[in-house]
Design a protein around this motif. Structure first.
Motif, PDB file in Angstrom:
ATOM      1  N   GLY A  40       0.785  -1.228   0.000  1.00 57.15           N
ATOM      2  CA  GLY A  40       0.000   0.000   0.000  1.00 57.15           C
ATOM      3  C   GLY A  40       0.814   1.273   0.000  1.00 57.15           C
ATOM      4  O   GLY A  40       0.259   2.379   0.039  1.00 57.15           O
ATOM      5  N   LYS A  41       2.153   1.167  -0.065  1.00 57.45           N
ATOM      6  CA  LYS A  41       3.015   2.346   0.025  1.00 57.45           C
ATOM      7  C   LYS A  41       2.725   3.355  -1.086  1.00 57.45           C
ATOM      8  O   LYS A  41       2.499   4.541  -0.821  1.00 57.45           O
ATOM      9  CB  LYS A  41       4.497   1.941  -0.054  1.00 57.45           C
ATOM     10  N   THR A  42       2.763   2.881  -2.321  1.00 57.65           N
ATOM     11  CA  THR A  42       2.587   3.802  -3.445  1.00 57.65           C
ATOM     12  C   THR A  42       1.165   4.327  -3.510  1.00 57.65           C
ATOM     13  O   THR A  42       0.950   5.504  -3.850  1.00 57.65           O
ATOM     14  CB  THR A  42       2.983   3.113  -4.759  1.00 57.65           C
ATOM     15  N   THR A  43       0.194   3.501  -3.180  1.00 61.16           N
ATOM     16  CA  THR A  43      -1.186   3.989  -3.147  1.00 61.16           C
ATOM     17  C   THR A  43      -1.329   5.121  -2.142  1.00 61.16           C
ATOM     18  O   THR A  43      -1.958   6.150  -2.433  1.00 61.16           O
ATOM     19  CB  THR A  43      -2.156   2.853  -2.794  1.00 61.16           C
ATOM     20  N   LEU A  44      -0.747   4.955  -0.972  1.00 61.52           N
ATOM     21  CA  LEU A  44      -0.785   6.017   0.034  1.00 61.52           C
ATOM     22  C   LEU A  44      -0.146   7.285  -0.505  1.00 61.52           C
ATOM     23  O   LEU A  44      -0.691   8.391  -0.347  1.00 61.52           O
ATOM     24  CB  LEU A  44      -0.068   5.560   1.300  1.00 61.52           C
ATOM     25  N   LEU A  45       1.009   7.159  -1.154  1.00 61.63           N
ATOM     26  CA  LEU A  45       1.702   8.332  -1.683  1.00 61.63           C
ATOM     27  C   LEU A  45       0.854   9.025  -2.748  1.00 61.63           C
ATOM     28  O   LEU A  45       0.756  10.255  -2.788  1.00 61.63           O
ATOM     29  CB  LEU A  45       3.049   7.921  -2.266  1.00 61.63           C
ATOM     30  N   ARG A  46       0.224   8.245  -3.617  1.00 59.15           N
ATOM     31  CA  ARG A  46      -0.581   8.828  -4.692  1.00 59.15           C
ATOM     32  C   ARG A  46      -1.829   9.516  -4.143  1.00 59.15           C
ATOM     33  O   ARG A  46      -2.268  10.538  -4.680  1.00 59.15           O
ATOM     34  CB  ARG A  46      -0.953   7.759  -5.712  1.00 59.15           C
ATOM     35  N   VAL A  47      -2.384   8.983  -3.074  1.00 56.23           N
ATOM     36  CA  VAL A  47      -3.521   9.665  -2.433  1.00 56.23           C
ATOM     37  C   VAL A  47      -3.051  10.981  -1.818  1.00 56.23           C
ATOM     38  O   VAL A  47      -3.695  12.024  -1.981  1.00 56.23           O
ATOM     39  CB  VAL A  47      -4.187   8.758  -1.380  1.00 56.23           C
ATOM     40  N   LEU A  48      -1.919  10.955  -1.133  1.00 60.43           N
ATOM     41  CA  LEU A  48      -1.375  12.186  -0.548  1.00 60.43           C
ATOM     42  C   LEU A  48      -1.061  13.223  -1.628  1.00 60.43           C
ATOM     43  O   LEU A  48      -1.194  14.420  -1.404  1.00 60.43           O
ATOM     44  CB  LEU A  48      -0.118  11.881   0.253  1.00 60.43           C
ATOM     45  N   GLY A  49      -0.666  12.736  -2.799  1.00 58.38           N
ATOM     46  CA  GLY A  49      -0.337  13.636  -3.890  1.00 58.38           C
ATOM     47  C   GLY A  49      -1.529  14.101  -4.701  1.00 58.38           C
ATOM     48  O   GLY A  49      -1.366  14.884  -5.638  1.00 58.38           O
ATOM     49  N   GLY A  50      -2.721  13.626  -4.357  1.00 57.10           N
ATOM     50  CA  GLY A  50      -3.907  14.034  -5.090  1.00 57.10           C
ATOM     51  C   GLY A  50      -4.064  13.354  -6.430  1.00 57.10           C
ATOM     52  O   GLY A  50      -4.840  13.808  -7.277  1.00 57.10           O
ATOM     53  N   LEU A  51      -3.359  12.241  -6.628  1.00 62.11           N
ATOM     54  CA  LEU A  51      -3.442  11.504  -7.890  1.00 62.11           C
ATOM     55  C   LEU A  51      -4.431  10.351  -7.827  1.00 62.11           C
ATOM     56  O   LEU A  51      -4.788   9.786  -8.867  1.00 62.11           O
ATOM     57  CB  LEU A  51      -2.061  10.970  -8.277  1.00 62.11           C
TER      58      LEU A  51
END
Length: 245
Positions: A40-51
């Protein structure tokens, strides 16, 4: 940097990528997100980034609650910049125009000012001699430095990195990690998803270990590596770099 995440969920075709994830950090300059592949690392980052839009949950970044309608996410993305593992450079543009275009199109910067900013960043990252080359003429490390320069040109509130060294050989990886460490020394706010867990320990203030869509353990970098009570985390570190659990 302040991040407050409560009960964050995100699924893809019925598969849970984030499963009630919670994270609450305050006054942290650099955050490393580590963990197993598919955790879930990249999913979390993409959510934080608004992507990516979460299915549910709440996020507050530096005191401002994220809203997930399209207009709000468009404004949120102006606050951050992301450096991708695949560089995401425009192949038909020269190095310098890869930096100028986002400034003029998304920040409405005057062309002469955008060029001046680009020249300064290219000089900072040792890329001046490559300003008129195209991405296909660059090495992987050079492409990643251009991507970092482009992100910094936008003057983001928070800079996000998604596995920035995953496609690079060890020598170039060391170069890019040195660049990132330099950004930290400049007191920039960074969130870094990485498999370089030794670097995460020494170059980031805080570490969150994400597995099965949740933050399993978290803490200051030195503390978590030496004193984490999570057996899963200790096994993960031991398996990756051979540390005793």
């Amino acid at each position: 940097m302040q991040i407050k995440i409560r009960d964050l969920h995100k699924s893809y075709q019925g598969m849970k990528a984030l499963d009630g994830l919670n994270l609450n950090i305050d006054d942290v300059r650099s955050l490393a997100i580590i963990g197993p592949s598919g955790g879930g690392k990249t999913t979390l980052l993409r959510v934080l980034g608004g992507l990516e839009k979460p299915d549910s949950g709440e996020i507050v970044l530096n005191g401002k609650a994220m809203r997930f309608d399209d207009a709000s996410l468009f404004e949120h993305r102006k606050r951050i910049a992301m450096v991708f593992q695949s560089y995401n450079l425009f192949p038909h543009l020269s190095v310098i125009n890869n930096i100028i275009l986002p400034l003029t199109k998304t920040r409405q910067t005057e062309p002469h000012q955008a060029r001046q900013t680009a020249e300064q960043l290219l000089d900072h990252f040792g890329l001046t001699d490559h300003r008129n080359k195209f991405p296909s003429q660059l090495s992987g490390g050079q492409k990643q430095r251009v991507a970092i320069a482009r992100a910094l040109a936008l003057r983001p509130e928070v800079l996000l990195f998604d596995e920035p060294t995953s496609a690079l050989d060890p020598e170039i990886t060391a170069d890019i990690l040195e660049v990132i460490n330099g950004l930290r020394s400049e007191n920039r706010d960074l969130i870094l998803v990485t498999h370089e867990i030794g670097f995460a320990r020494h170059a980031c203030d805080y570490v969150a270990y994400v597995s099965a869509g949740r933050v399993v353990t978290e803490g200051g970098s030195e503390h978590i590596y030496e004193h984490s009570e999570s057996e899963e985390f200790r096994r993960f570190v031991s398996r990756i770099i051979g540390w005793k659990v």
